[in-house]
Design a protein around this motif. Structure first.
Motif, PDB file in Angstrom:
ATOM      1  N   ARG A 107      -9.343   4.844  -1.932  1.00 25.93           N
ATOM      2  CA  ARG A 107      -9.001   3.648  -1.163  1.00 25.93           C
ATOM      3  C   ARG A 107      -9.394   2.370  -1.884  1.00 25.93           C
ATOM      4  O   ARG A 107      -8.689   1.363  -1.819  1.00 25.93           O
ATOM      5  N   ALA A 143       0.103   1.225 -10.228  1.00 29.53           N
ATOM      6  CA  ALA A 143      -0.058   2.506  -9.534  1.00 29.53           C
ATOM      7  C   ALA A 143       0.136   3.665 -10.500  1.00 29.53           C
ATOM      8  O   ALA A 143      -0.625   4.640 -10.489  1.00 29.53           O
ATOM      9  N   VAL A 179       2.268   1.758  -3.509  1.00 31.12           N
ATOM     10  CA  VAL A 179       1.256   2.279  -4.437  1.00 31.12           C
ATOM     11  C   VAL A 179       1.051   3.767  -4.204  1.00 31.12           C
ATOM     12  O   VAL A 179       0.987   4.557  -5.155  1.00 31.12           O
ATOM     13  N   HIS A 180       0.974   4.179  -2.943  1.00 34.62           N
ATOM     14  CA  HIS A 180       0.820   5.603  -2.629  1.00 34.62           C
ATOM     15  C   HIS A 180       1.983   6.414  -3.200  1.00 34.62           C
ATOM     16  O   HIS A 180       1.793   7.491  -3.762  1.00 34.62           O
ATOM     17  N   ILE A 209      -6.788   1.572  -4.479  1.00 34.13           N
ATOM     18  CA  ILE A 209      -5.550   1.112  -3.844  1.00 34.13           C
ATOM     19  C   ILE A 209      -5.689  -0.343  -3.423  1.00 34.13           C
ATOM     20  O   ILE A 209      -4.788  -1.162  -3.660  1.00 34.13           O
ATOM     21  N   ARG A 210      -6.831  -0.692  -2.814  1.00 33.04           N
ATOM     22  CA  ARG A 210      -7.043  -2.088  -2.406  1.00 33.04           C
ATOM     23  C   ARG A 210      -7.021  -3.018  -3.610  1.00 33.04           C
ATOM     24  O   ARG A 210      -6.444  -4.116  -3.554  1.00 33.04           O
ATOM     25  N   THR A 261       0.831  -1.208   0.000  1.00 27.72           N
ATOM     26  CA  THR A 261       0.000   0.000   0.000  1.00 27.72           C
ATOM     27  C   THR A 261       0.863   1.254   0.000  1.00 27.72           C
ATOM     28  O   THR A 261       0.579   2.223  -0.725  1.00 27.72           O
ATOM     29  N   ALA A 283       1.827   6.371  -7.256  1.00 29.09           N
ATOM     30  CA  ALA A 283       0.588   6.695  -7.961  1.00 29.09           C
ATOM     31  C   ALA A 283       0.629   8.121  -8.483  1.00 29.09           C
ATOM     32  O   ALA A 283       1.203   9.022  -7.862  1.00 29.09           O
ATOM     33  N   THR A 340      -3.891  11.217  -6.366  1.00 30.97           N
ATOM     34  CA  THR A 340      -4.289  10.573  -5.111  1.00 30.97           C
ATOM     35  C   THR A 340      -5.376   9.542  -5.395  1.00 30.97           C
ATOM     36  O   THR A 340      -6.550   9.894  -5.524  1.00 30.97           O
ATOM     37  N   PRO A 341      -5.023   8.280  -5.520  1.00 31.92           N
ATOM     38  CA  PRO A 341      -6.049   7.262  -5.810  1.00 31.92           C
ATOM     39  C   PRO A 341      -6.947   7.043  -4.612  1.00 31.92           C
ATOM     40  O   PRO A 341      -6.537   7.222  -3.463  1.00 31.92           O
TER      41      PRO A 341
END
Length: 746
Positions: free
Chosen positions: A439, A460, A429-430, A442-443, A426, A433, A436-437
């Motif tokens: 939640r 990402a 990915v943050h 992201i999951r 996670t 990315a 700002t994706p």
């Protein structure tokens, strides 16, 4: 290139093109060009007809051999249009079921590219970066697009992957030389081009970071005296992101490098499946960790390097000891070892070990071999012998390999790169990315990437779980070492997995795979062994699952849509014929837009009761799909719609329209009564008691109504009587037949 006015020139580094002298020739069909490419890239060697068939088709059609005859005949006319029959020697000859194409390698751009790469390597060994850069420029100028563009078949696909990898390595080395010579702007342009900035290639990102920070010319320094010949930047965000969750491994490598100051070293093997970040870890760990005066030798194994004795080892030595005559002596000895003489091989091993002993005694020495699983046996023999030297002198050996290598290099310490935890995935990915994706996305990305930093970085950056061309290319490179049979079995698993209800994994059962492929379990396990060994597939009992769902998605979505439909239809038919559970069959029917007609409808009607008991949601989805088809016999449509009404009711959904449609058309009084009862019960559940009572009373008055349903309607009226505005006439109760078994499993 000098043009022979009478000769043929063939270009395959891009769309296939051919010239007779200065005149370009229009080539034929795609598979005819594929035959030309196979024969040309075999360098004048004879190619058996069966080999051509295997090169052109994954699953050859019955007419394959006849097609080969036609392609060869067309090529002969294309190659020598003015040639008269039975005059002189043909350019394309055949003998004993084999074909040979006589075009000199200098007239084929692929061989020119490889020759220029070899020439550049010779200049590098001689310590002449200017000449090396010139040779690399010439090599890259030959490319006019993706290698073998549009040419079909397994051979072309494998060659395309191999040549693309060579292009990437060549472009990276050219960028490195440009940075060294103060031409960072040119390096940026090259590195920003696809696919060099692929997150699967941290070396490209590292070089790009260096070039972007180089606001002044970087002083040229001897190759090998710094980090792979250049000073790496203090911070490269993309590369740093790929190291999320690798702090412990990073520390272990840095401590090993710093420990050389104590005058002894060690041998370390970094092990991880493709995309786990081995290269990024090596680069980050060794930057800034080399003791003062220390030297670094760096090499990367490849399928090409495996064919050349000591190629990886020589690259290590020549980057660590530029211009040393003993490297050239070892190079000449390695050329002799290419003939397979064991005595020469043993002499070369001993000479290489002594040269490294001397170098480590002079100053701390780090030798890094990335992708050592591709190294030749001479390199591996020397590497294992050096372990004893590392125990006595400041020599650090770092080898990166995939897991499950048949003969992994010896090591004092093994650093295993496991998939990232969900928390670290996670964070990665943050960090990678764009924007700002949310939640949810992201999951999904974390689940899709399965802890693989390379795949997570691609997903990402794209902000989607659907594979980008760059990600597809990365997966192709990772799967490239496998043979065609393994690749086809992985594709079969991906298609079986596409029909699964669960979104948590991409999985299939081994029993299903044996049924749809016709192979027995032992054979399948053997074919899939490389993918299991490398961590592409996990096996638990009879359960096969892709460790990284995105790999299954790439394999599945990379199959042409019409072929996907055909495979799902074929898999469903084979599963049905083998008597597999009905839910296995319908998963394949639902996975793609398979036309549900004829035998499929007959099979469904025969198995719908069993299916609705075992997997009611699947049964409902299948019935809805079938009912939407046009070409269904009226009698079959009645049966399908009746079952649809039953399942809708059981699932708590409205069934009035479906049940009413059947009741108005059926000739079967029992089915009509059942459908009318479903409608009445649906009204009752909505609180429309008057409508429910009206239906029940009408059915109780119906002449010839089956006794099976009469008590049901009477019970319904008794149950809802308190909610009615008026009670039913007393005489209605006498219309009901009593004494019958009317229990129905709702």
């Amino acid at each position: 290139m000098t043009v022979d006015p009478e000769g043929i020139r063939l270009c395959l580094l891009g769309p296939a093109r051919m010239w007779h002298g200065t005149t370009e020739t229009t080539l034929g069909t795609a598979r005819s060009i594929a035959v030309l490419a196979v024969l040309a890239l075999n360098g004048g060697r004879a190619v058996l007809r069966d080999q051509l068939v295997a090169a052109l088709w994954d699953e050859a059609p019955p007419s394959a051999v006849n097609k080969i005859y036609g392609y060869v005949s067309a090529l002969r006319q294309l190659l020598e249009p003015a040639r008269k029959r039975r005059t002189g020697e043909r350019m394309l000859t055949s003998s004993s079921g084999a074909y040979r194409l006589r075009i000199p390698g200098v007239d084929i751009d692929v061989f020119q590219f490889e020759a220029l790469r070899e020439k550049a390597w010779q200049h590098r060994a001689a310590g002449d970066p200017v000449a090396e850069l010139h040779a690399l420029d010439e090599a890259l100028e030959l490319w006019q697009g993706a290698a073998l563009t549009g040419i079909p078949g397994p051979f072309a696909a494998a060659e395309r992957r191999r040549l693309t990898e060579l292009w990437l390595v060549t472009a990276e080395r050219r960028a490195e030389l440009l940075i060294q010579s103060g031409r960072a702007g040119e390096a940026v342009d090259r590195l920003r081009a696809r696919p060099a900035t692929d997150p699967a290639r941290p070396r490209s990102r590292e070089l790009l970071g260096t070039a972007l920070q180089a606001d002044r010319p970087i002083e040229a320094e001897p190759i090998g005296t710094g980090f792979g010949g250049i000073e790496a930047p203090e911070s490269v965000p993309a590369a740093a992101s790929l190291l999320v969750g690798r702090e412990n491994e990073l520390g272990r490598l840095r401590r090993a490098a710093a420990g050389l100051a104590g005058r002894t070293g060690r041998s370390i093997r970094v092990q991880g499946s493709a995309g786990m970040g081995k290269s990024a870890l090596l680069g980050a760990a060794l930057h800034g960790s080399v003791p003062a005066g220390g030297r670094v030798g760096w090499a990367v194994g490849s399928e090409l390097a495996r064919r050349i004795p000591f190629r990886v080892l020589l690259e290590c030595l020549e980057t660590a000891l530029p211009g040393d005559d003993r490297c050239e002596d070892l190079r000449r000895l390695s050329d002799e070892a290419a003939d397979g003489d064991d005595d020469v091989l043993a002499e070369a091993v001993g000479q290489a070990a002594e040269l490294i002993r001397w170098a480590a005694a002079e100053a701390p020495l780090i030798l890094v071999a990335d992708d050592l699983q591709w190294a030749d046996k001479g390199t591996v023999r020397v590497w294992n012998r050096l372990r004893d030297i590392a125990a006595e002198l400041p020599l650090l050996l770092v080898a990166a390999t995939r897991p499950g290598v048949a003969r992994p290099p010896d090591a004092d310490e093994i650093i295993e790169l496991a998939p990232l935890s969900p928390a670290h995935a996670t964070l990665l990915v943050h960090s990678m990315a764009a924007g700002t994706p949310d939640r949810r996305l992201i999951r999904e990305i974390v689940a899709e990437g399965g802890g693989n930093p390379c795949y997570l970085g691609h997903l990402a950056g794209a902000g989607s779980i659907h594979p980008t061309p760059e990600l597809i290319s990365a997966v192709d490179v990772h799967l490239a070492p496998y043979g065609g049979a393994t690749r086809r079995m992985l594709e079969a698993v991906a298609h079986l997995a596409a029909g699964r209800e669960s979104t948590d994994t991409a999985a299939a059962e081994l029993g299903e795979l044996t049924t749809v492929t016709g192979r027995d379990r032992d054979d399948l396990r053997q074919v899939l062994a490389p993918a299991i060994r490398d961590g592409v597939l996990d096996v638990a009992g009879d359960h096969l699952a892709f460790r990284h769902r995105v790999v299954a998605r790439v394999l599945y979505e990379g199959t042409a849509a019409p072929l996907r439909v055909m495979l799902h239809h074929s898999f469903a038919s084979r599963l049905a014929d083998a008597g597999r559970p009905p839910e296995h069959v319908v998963r394949q029917l639902l996975a793609g837009p398979v036309p549900m007609q004829g035998p499929i409808v007959s099979w469904l009607i025969a198995h719908i009761e069993q299916l609705s008991g075992r997997a009611p949601q699947l049964a409902l989805a299948t019935l809805e799909r079938v009912r939407a088809q046009d070409a269904i016999a009226p009698a079959d449509r009645l049966v399908i719609t009746a079952w649809l009404a039953r399942l809708l009711y059981r699932r708590g959904r409205t069934c009035v329209a479906e049940a009413g449609w059947v009741a108005a058309r059926t000739d079967d009084p029992s089915v009509r009564g059942e459908m009318r009862l479903l409608i009445a019960l649906a009204h009752e559940e909505k609180g429309d008691h008057e409508s429910a009572a009206g239906i029940a009373r009408a059915e109780l008055r119906q002449a010839g109504a089956p006794a099976l349903w009469l008590d049901r309607f009477r019970s319904l009226i008794d149950r809802i009587r308190p909610h009615l505005s008026s009670t039913a006439p007393p005489s209605l109760s006498r219309l009901a037949t009593t004494g019958h078994d009317v229990s129905v499993n709702w």
